[in-house]
Write a protein that holds these residues in place. Structure first.
Motif, PDB file in Angstrom:
ATOM      1  N   PHE A  74      -2.492  13.741   8.804  1.00 41.69           N
ATOM      2  CA  PHE A  74      -3.196  12.506   8.453  1.00 41.69           C
ATOM      3  C   PHE A  74      -3.677  12.520   7.013  1.00 41.69           C
TER       4      PHE A  74
ATOM      5  N   VAL B  70      -1.312  10.848   4.412  1.00 50.27           N
ATOM      6  CA  VAL B  70      -1.251   9.395   4.239  1.00 50.27           C
ATOM      7  C   VAL B  70      -2.313   9.000   3.224  1.00 50.27           C
ATOM      8  N   SER B  71      -1.869   8.413   2.102  1.00 52.70           N
ATOM      9  CA  SER B  71      -2.818   8.065   1.045  1.00 52.70           C
ATOM     10  C   SER B  71      -3.631   6.837   1.434  1.00 52.70           C
ATOM     11  N   PRO B  72      -4.837   6.705   0.918  1.00 48.03           N
ATOM     12  CA  PRO B  72      -5.661   5.509   1.199  1.00 48.03           C
ATOM     13  C   PRO B  72      -4.963   4.224   0.767  1.00 48.03           C
TER      14      PRO B  72
ATOM     15  N   LYS C  97      -1.677   3.518   0.798  1.00 49.30           N
ATOM     16  CA  LYS C  97      -0.685   3.115   1.801  1.00 49.30           C
ATOM     17  C   LYS C  97      -1.361   2.616   3.063  1.00 49.30           C
ATOM     18  N   LEU C  98      -2.491   3.247   3.377  1.00 51.27           N
ATOM     19  CA  LEU C  98      -3.221   2.794   4.561  1.00 51.27           C
ATOM     20  C   LEU C  98      -3.719   1.359   4.377  1.00 51.27           C
ATOM     21  N   ARG C  99      -4.258   1.071   3.180  1.00 56.77           N
ATOM     22  CA  ARG C  99      -4.725  -0.306   2.917  1.00 56.77           C
ATOM     23  C   ARG C  99      -3.557  -1.298   2.950  1.00 56.77           C
TER      24      ARG C  99
ATOM     25  N   ALA D 198      -0.812  -0.993   4.652  1.00 51.22           N
ATOM     26  CA  ALA D 198      -0.420  -1.184   6.053  1.00 51.22           C
ATOM     27  C   ALA D 198      -1.388  -2.119   6.769  1.00 51.22           C
ATOM     28  N   GLU D 199      -2.701  -1.931   6.478  1.00 52.23           N
ATOM     29  CA  GLU D 199      -3.696  -2.807   7.111  1.00 52.23           C
ATOM     30  C   GLU D 199      -3.523  -4.250   6.651  1.00 52.23           C
TER      31      GLU D 199
ATOM     32  N   TYR E  12      -0.519  -5.692   8.356  1.00 52.61           N
ATOM     33  CA  TYR E  12      -0.859  -6.002   9.747  1.00 52.61           C
ATOM     34  C   TYR E  12      -1.659  -7.309   9.824  1.00 52.61           C
TER      35      TYR E  12
END
Length: 301
Positions: free
Chosen positions: A17, A20-22, A24-26, A28-29, A32
């Motif tokens: 976990f 996963v860079s912040p 890319k997470l943002r 993805a969010e 979504y």
């Protein structure tokens, strides 16, 4: 050993976990959120479409019920009139026999009067037949408009108006569907509507029709055209050529006419009235047998 294995799995999960860079997470969010918003929007459109479909079905059923009720009342009225006529004829015959017995009139005179009364009765029956035909025609008119409207476009499209008046079928298409302002070249998108009209007309090869161009009262002049007379005629001939060249309707079945601004359906004092007056009208005058053929739903390809 088991404790060591569990710790190894925990360390691996944290390491995975942490990869996963912040950013890319943002992303993805955000993606979504977009997809979820689009999904909710499509759900709303689906509910609107289902409601419109239900409203259209309910309105058609209500109108059909109104027409059936009207026809039922006319039939009851005709039946009552028939009974009254028969009663009057019986009473007339009784009076004639009484007069003949009293020698007030001769037998030949009584027979002459009886023939006259029979003729009146025949005329009454003819009137009843006409009333029945008119009642049936009202029902056919509604069914015909529904069939044509369903074939040409949306049942409640304000830019396409279909009606039947005294056996004549009128299809009015708003010029904003067919032409750009002040132009007489048919838009490419409008050819879809004309194709549907052509399909209905091709299904009835014996029917002749007229294509009329109509304008509002705004003065018009160009390097080629003189006035609204010219514009209305050019628009009518543009539609006729497409029906002939692209959809194969025989030219002998068609007439092109320009009516300029002189047959308005709305007031030229308002923007809405002017928009309604700018239209192309297809006028169909079928023979009686052709009128009934129009009720046949065209086969879909």
């Amino acid at each position: 050993m088991k404790i060591h294995h569990a710790m190894l799995i925990a360390v691996s999960s944290v390491t995975l976990f942490s990869c996963v860079s912040p950013k890319k997470l943002r992303e993805a969010e955000a993606k979504y959120g977009q997809l979820n918003g689009a999904y909710l929007e499509m759900q709303g459109k689906l509910r609107d479409c289902e409601q419109k479909s239900k409203d259209s079905t309910d309105q058609f059923a209500r109108r059909r019920g109104e027409y059936e009720t009207r026809i039922g009342r006319l039939n009851e009225k005709i039946s009552d009139q028939s009974e009254q006529i028969e009663a009057l004829k019986a009473n007339n015959n009784q009076v004639l026999n009484q007069l003949k017995d009293l020698s007030v009139i001769s037998g030949s005179q009584a027979e002459s009067i009886k023939k006259s009364l029979d003729n009146i009765g025949a005329k009454d029956l003819y009137i009843q037949d006409l009333q029945k035909a008119m009642a049936r025609k009202d029902s056919l008119n509604m069914a015909l408009v529904m069939n044509l409207k369903g074939a040409v476009g949306d049942l409640y499209d304000k830019d396409i108006n279909i009606k039947v008046d005294k056996g004549v079928v009128y299809i009015d298409i708003s010029d904003k569907l067919l032409f750009k302002s002040g132009k007489y070249e048919v838009n490419e998108s409008a050819k879809v509507v004309l194709g549907k009209v052509a399909k209905v007309l091709l299904n009835q090869p014996d029917i002749e029709f007229m294509v009329e161009g109509h304008t509002d009262n705004v003065p018009y002049k160009s390097s080629v055209l003189v006035d609204n007379w010219d514009l209305s005629v050019k628009r009518a001939t543009s539609v006729v050529r497409i029906l002939q060249d692209q959809y194969g309707i025989p030219p002998a079945r068609m007439t092109a006419a320009g009516r300029s601004e002189y047959v308005p359906v709305g007031s030229n004092d308002s923007a809405e009235g002017k928009a309604a007056n700018r239209r192309t009208r297809i006028v169909i005058l079928p023979e009686l047998d052709q009128f009934f053929k129009l009720l046949e739903t065209p086969q879909r390809s």
